[in-house]
Design a protein around this motif. Sequence first.
Motif, PDB file in Angstrom:
ATOM      1  N   GLU A 275       0.811  -1.208   0.000  1.00 43.61           N
ATOM      2  CA  GLU A 275       0.000   0.000   0.000  1.00 43.61           C
ATOM      3  C   GLU A 275       0.849   1.266   0.000  1.00 43.61           C
ATOM      4  OE1 GLU A 275      -1.233   1.493   4.292  1.00 43.61           O
ATOM      5  OE2 GLU A 275      -1.912  -0.567   3.982  1.00 43.61           O
ATOM      6  N   GLN A 276       0.265   2.325  -0.575  1.00 40.73           N
ATOM      7  CA  GLN A 276       0.920   3.632  -0.574  1.00 40.73           C
ATOM      8  C   GLN A 276       0.932   4.189   0.847  1.00 40.73           C
ATOM      9  OE1 GLN A 276       1.987   4.642  -3.550  1.00 40.73           O
ATOM     10  NE2 GLN A 276       2.829   6.652  -3.036  1.00 40.73           N
ATOM     11  N   LEU A 277       2.043   4.764   1.248  1.00 38.94           N
ATOM     12  CA  LEU A 277       2.144   5.320   2.588  1.00 38.94           C
ATOM     13  C   LEU A 277       1.791   6.802   2.583  1.00 38.94           C
ATOM     14  CD1 LEU A 277       5.355   3.618   3.987  1.00 38.94           C
ATOM     15  CD2 LEU A 277       3.018   2.747   3.858  1.00 38.94           C
TER      16      LEU A 277
ATOM     17  N   GLY B 144       7.571   8.583   4.078  1.00 35.68           N
ATOM     18  CA  GLY B 144       6.181   8.196   4.306  1.00 35.68           C
ATOM     19  C   GLY B 144       6.060   7.172   5.417  1.00 35.68           C
ATOM     20  N   ARG B 145       4.832   7.049   5.937  1.00 32.43           N
ATOM     21  CA  ARG B 145       4.566   6.045   6.973  1.00 32.43           C
ATOM     22  C   ARG B 145       3.147   5.549   6.841  1.00 32.43           C
ATOM     23  NH1 ARG B 145       2.810   8.506  12.118  1.00 32.43           N
ATOM     24  NH2 ARG B 145       4.137   7.020  13.191  1.00 32.43           N
ATOM     25  N   GLY B 146       2.902   4.340   7.347  1.00 27.73           N
ATOM     26  CA  GLY B 146       1.572   3.743   7.276  1.00 27.73           C
ATOM     27  C   GLY B 146       1.562   2.395   7.952  1.00 27.73           C
ATOM     28  N   ALA B 147       0.673   1.530   7.517  1.00 25.31           N
ATOM     29  CA  ALA B 147       0.530   0.216   8.137  1.00 25.31           C
ATOM     30  C   ALA B 147       1.640  -0.722   7.683  1.00 25.31           C
ATOM     31  CB  ALA B 147      -0.821  -0.379   7.782  1.00 25.31           C
ATOM     32  N   ALA B 148       2.000  -1.646   8.569  1.00 24.55           N
ATOM     33  CA  ALA B 148       3.018  -2.647   8.250  1.00 24.55           C
ATOM     34  C   ALA B 148       2.570  -3.518   7.085  1.00 24.55           C
ATOM     35  CB  ALA B 148       3.296  -3.510   9.475  1.00 24.55           C
ATOM     36  N   ASP B 149       3.548  -4.031   6.342  1.00 17.48           N
ATOM     37  CA  ASP B 149       3.249  -4.956   5.255  1.00 17.48           C
ATOM     38  C   ASP B 149       2.582  -6.210   5.816  1.00 17.48           C
ATOM     39  OD1 ASP B 149       4.583  -3.078   3.748  1.00 17.48           O
ATOM     40  OD2 ASP B 149       6.465  -4.214   3.707  1.00 17.48           O
TER      41      ASP B 149
END
Length: 200
Positions: free
Chosen positions: A2-4, A186-191
């Motif tokens: 997913e895009q971060l 960027g940051r977001g949910a773990a893979d």
Amino acid sequence: MEQLTPVPWHEAAWLNQPERTRADGPDLLVTARGRSDFWRTTSYGFVRDDGHALLHDFPQGSATEVTFLVDFEALYDQAGLLIRVDAETWIKAGVEMSDGLPQLGAVVTRGVSDWSVAPVPVWQGRLVTVRASRSGDAVTVRARCEDGPWRLVRLAPLAADAEATAGPFCCSPERDGLEVRFTGFGRGAADSALHLPTEG
């Protein structure tokens, strides 16, 4: 993957202020101080903890990604992504000049440092993205050049309850004047998985 979500540069904090920084449109240009590095003891016998890193929270279940231009000349010129718990517990992953070539590698430090590299000569002069994904007791580090396939760089231990930060870093152990262009953070949910599905 997913895009971060982009992290504005000003929302992160410097560990060891660099020689200078300046904005160039959306990019951040960072000039490293000469003789700066992150390393602990192994083989070289010294401790260095004065490299530059722009850090943001890196909680359990999250991913952080950094994109930068590989434009290196001198031995050990380097940039990438740093994950830090404290001075004795950290991971740096990215591209570093060694043996006359850009090398994709990682250093995992738990009291003392280790180092692994693989040559990537065709990455010189191109944008590289390093991504770290934290899940359970581990961090999965991947990298790619521009829109190429992701490569697994390292699977490293990181205590599930450790308070960590992560973000872009650069060092210049052998010279003055290294300038690194960072183009993304960027940051977001773990893979969701260690191994990515293959295409085709």
